[in-house]
Design an enzyme around this catalytic site. Structure first.
Site, short mmCIF file in Angstrom:
data_model
loop_
_atom_site.label_atom_id
_atom_site.label_comp_id
_atom_site.label_asym_id
_atom_site.label_seq_id
_atom_site.Cartn_x
_atom_site.Cartn_y
_atom_site.Cartn_z
N PHE A 11 0.80 -1.29 0.22
CA PHE A 11 -0.10 -0.06 0.06
C PHE A 11 0.91 1.25 -0.03
O PHE A 11 1.00 2.20 -1.09
CB PHE A 11 -0.95 0.01 1.22
CG PHE A 11 -1.45 1.06 1.58
CD1 PHE A 11 -2.30 2.02 0.71
CD2 PHE A 11 -1.45 1.55 2.92
CE1 PHE A 11 -2.63 3.30 1.16
CE2 PHE A 11 -2.34 2.57 3.45
CZ PHE A 11 -2.80 3.48 2.50
N ASN A 32 8.05 -9.94 -1.33
CA ASN A 32 7.64 -11.07 -1.28
C ASN A 32 6.18 -11.43 -1.64
O ASN A 32 5.91 -12.46 -1.52
CB ASN A 32 7.94 -12.08 0.01
CG ASN A 32 7.35 -11.74 1.18
OD1 ASN A 32 6.51 -10.75 1.13
ND2 ASN A 32 7.60 -12.31 2.33
N THR A 35 1.67 -9.65 1.31
CA THR A 35 0.40 -8.69 1.57
C THR A 35 0.47 -7.80 0.26
O THR A 35 -0.63 -7.12 0.10
CB THR A 35 0.24 -7.96 2.81
OG1 THR A 35 1.39 -7.20 2.87
CG2 THR A 35 0.22 -8.80 3.92
N ILE A 52 13.08 -10.06 2.45
CA ILE A 52 14.09 -9.30 3.12
C ILE A 52 15.09 -10.04 3.71
O ILE A 52 16.06 -9.63 4.17
CB ILE A 52 13.43 -8.04 3.66
CG1 ILE A 52 12.57 -8.65 4.59
CG2 ILE A 52 13.02 -6.99 2.69
CD1 ILE A 52 12.21 -7.34 5.86
N GLN A 72 10.00 -0.47 3.70
CA GLN A 72 8.54 -0.49 4.11
C GLN A 72 8.21 -1.80 4.51
O GLN A 72 7.03 -1.95 5.12
CB GLN A 72 7.82 0.12 3.00
CG GLN A 72 8.08 1.39 2.60
CD GLN A 72 7.59 2.50 3.49
OE1 GLN A 72 6.55 2.48 4.23
NE2 GLN A 72 8.32 3.40 3.82
N ALA A 73 8.72 -2.92 4.20
CA ALA A 73 8.49 -4.13 4.11
C ALA A 73 8.17 -4.59 5.62
O ALA A 73 9.19 -4.10 6.35
CB ALA A 73 9.19 -5.26 3.35
N ALA A 74 7.21 -5.19 6.03
CA ALA A 74 6.89 -5.49 7.56
C ALA A 74 6.04 -6.43 7.52
O ALA A 74 5.08 -6.68 6.83
CB ALA A 74 6.79 -4.06 8.28
N TYR A 141 4.41 -6.24 18.04
CA TYR A 141 4.65 -5.13 16.78
C TYR A 141 5.52 -4.09 17.22
O TYR A 141 6.31 -3.67 16.67
CB TYR A 141 3.29 -4.87 16.12
CG TYR A 141 3.21 -3.90 14.99
CD1 TYR A 141 3.93 -4.20 13.69
CD2 TYR A 141 2.87 -2.55 15.23
CE1 TYR A 141 3.84 -3.09 12.53
CE2 TYR A 141 2.89 -1.53 14.35
CZ TYR A 141 3.41 -1.83 13.15
OH TYR A 141 3.40 -0.88 11.98
N ILE A 185 -10.78 1.68 7.31
CA ILE A 185 -11.51 2.24 6.54
C ILE A 185 -11.52 1.42 5.00
O ILE A 185 -12.96 1.12 4.79
CB ILE A 185 -10.74 3.76 5.88
CG1 ILE A 185 -10.74 4.65 6.99
CG2 ILE A 185 -11.04 3.92 4.38
CD1 ILE A 185 -9.83 5.93 6.88
#
Ligand SMILES: NC(=O)c1ccc[n+]([C@@H]2O[C@H](COP(=O)([O-])OP(=O)(O)OC[C@H]3O[C@@H](n4cnc5c(N)ncnc54)[C@H](O)[C@@H]3O)[C@@H](O)[C@H]2O)c1
Length: 312
Positions: A11, A32, A35, A52, A72-74, A141, A185
Site C-alpha cells: 500500500f 515477497n 500482502t 528481505i 517499508q516491508a514488514a 509489533y 477504512i
C-alpha cells in the site's frame, strides 16, 4: 539516486515508488508479495520477488549498488504480532538487520525506516504525542518497530549509516487492503458497498469509539520524498495531529460513498485497543517543511473513487 524500496508492491511502498520515479530516481523493489500486489507496482521500477530475510539479498545489493534504502516491508498487523510474536520478530527484526548489515557492507549512504507512532507511545501521555514521548511498546509489533529504531541509531553511531525514522499515524488511501482487523477504512468501505453493517469496537465510556490520527497516503509518500535529503539521524512523526473517532470516520465515509445509511453495530471492547491517539507534527514541519495537504474529507473521496474503479 538509486533507491531500494522494500515492500514496494504494498500500500504505502507503492506510492513511494511512484513519487521517487516521478522525481527522476532509479527504483528497485524487493517484495515477497505476502500482502503486496503486483498491480500496485509501477512498471518503471525493477522488481525482485524476494524475502528481505533471504541470503539472496546479498546478490541484489552487490548487483544494484544502492545509494539509499527505503524500508517499508514488514509484518504490520498488531493482532498477528500478538498471535505469533516469533514471525513478527523474524520479519521485523531479522529483516531489518539483514538490510542494515548489507547497507554497511555495500556502502549505502542512508536508510529510511517506516515506524509507527500510536502503537509505540500508547495513550497514557500528552495528546497529540511528540516524538520524545515515552515509548511504552505494549505489543510485539511495537516492540519490534522500536527495536528497528534502536538498531538504526546503533548503526549510525558505530558504522556511520545515516537514517531517518518516519513514525506514521493511521495511513489510508488508494491501494490499502482491509485484512483481518487491520485497515478500518477499507473494511468499512467493503461493508458499505456490500450493504452490510460494520462493527464498532468501543469502550463503554467512549461510545463514539477510539480516536486515531488519519493521514492520507500521498502525504506520507511526500514525506518519504523529502526525507531523501532532509531529517538525518532523527525520528519524525507523520500524521495530521488531529484526533478523529471511529464513528466519525464511518459517517464521513458513508457521505463520501453516497451509500444508504447503515448504522454501526456495537462489537464490544477489544482488549489492548488504544483509547486515544494523535501525533504532534511540529517536528515534521520544522525539519522536513512537511505538513499534510489532503484533509480527511478529500482523502476519503479519493479512496472511494479508487475503490469504485476497482469494482467496475
Ligand atoms: N498502514 C498504516 O497505517 C501504517 C502505520 C504505521 C506504520 N506502517 C508501516 O508502514 C509500512 C508499510 O505498511 P503498509 O500499510 O503499506 O503495508 P502493506 O502490507 O501494504 O505493505 C508491506 C509490503 O511488504 C511486503 N513484505 C512483507 N513482508 C515481507 C518480507 N519478509 N520480505 C519482502 N517483502 C515483504 C508485503 O508483501 C507488502 O507488499 C510497514 O512497515 C508498516 O509497519 C503502516
Amino acid at each position: 539516486m538509486k533507491i531500494l524500496v522494500t515492500g514496494g508492491a504494498g500500500f504505502i511502498g507503492s506510492h513511494i515508488v511512484d513519487d521517487y520515479l516521478m522525481a527522476g530516481h532509479q527504483v528497485v523493489v524487493v517484495d515477497n508479495l505476502s500482502t503486496g500486489r503486483l498491480e500496485n507496482l509501477n512498471p518503471a521500477a525493477s522488481f525482485y520477488l524476494l524475502d528481505i530475510r533471504s541470503p539472496e539479498m546479498k546478490k541484489v545489493f552487490e548487483l544494484e549498488n544502492f545509494d539509499l534504502i527505503n524500508h517499508q516491508a514488514a509484518q504490520k498487523s498488531v493482532p498477528a504480532s500478538v498471535e505469533n510474536p516469533f514471525l513478527d520478530a523474524e520479519i521485523n527484526i531479522l529483516g531489518i538487520l539483514n538490510l542494515l548489515n548489507l547497507s554497511v557492507q555495500y556502502g549505502v549512504e542512508k536508510f529510511i525506516f517506516s515506524s509507527t507512532g500510536g502503537a509505540l507511545v500508547g495513550d497514557a501521555g500528552k495528546i497529540p504525542a511528540p516524538e520524545k514521548a515515552e515509548v511504552t511498546a505494549a505489543t510485539p509489533y511495537a516492540i519490534t518497530k522500536h527495536a528497528g529504531e534502536r538498531y538504526l541509531d546503533f548503526f549510525a553511531r558505530t558504522r556511520g549509516l545515516k537514517f531517518t525514522v518516519l513514525r506514521y499515524a493511521n495511513v489510508y488511501g488508494p491501494r490499502q487492503a482491509g485484512e483481518g482487523e487491520c485497515g478500518v477504512i477499507p473494511i468499512f468501505l467493503e461493508n458499505l458497498f456490500k450493504g452490510r453493517s460494520s462493527l464498532l469496537y468501543a469502550y463503554k465510556e467512549d461510545p463514539e469509539g477510539c480516536t486515531r490520527d488519519y493521514v492520507y497516503v500521498k502525504d506520507v509518500s511526500r514525506a518519504n520524498l523529502l526525507a531523501l535529503d532532509l531529517g538525518d539521524n532523527t525520528i519524525i512523526n507523520i500524521g495530521s495531529g488531529l484526533e478523529v473517532s471511529t464513528s466519525q470516520v464511518y459517517r464521513l465515509l458513508q457521505e463520501a460513498a453516497g451509500k444508504k445509511k447503515i448504522p454501526l453495530k456495537y462489537g464490544g471492547e477489544r482488549a489492548g485497543d488504544l483509547r486515544r491517539s494523535a501525533l504532534d507534527i511540529t517536528k515534521a514541519k520544522e525539519i522536513l517543511g512537511w505538513e499534510p495537504k489532503v484533509d480527511l474529507e478529500a482523502g476519503l473521496a479519493q479512496t472511494v473513487k479508487y475503490y469504485k474503479s476497482r469494482k467496475s
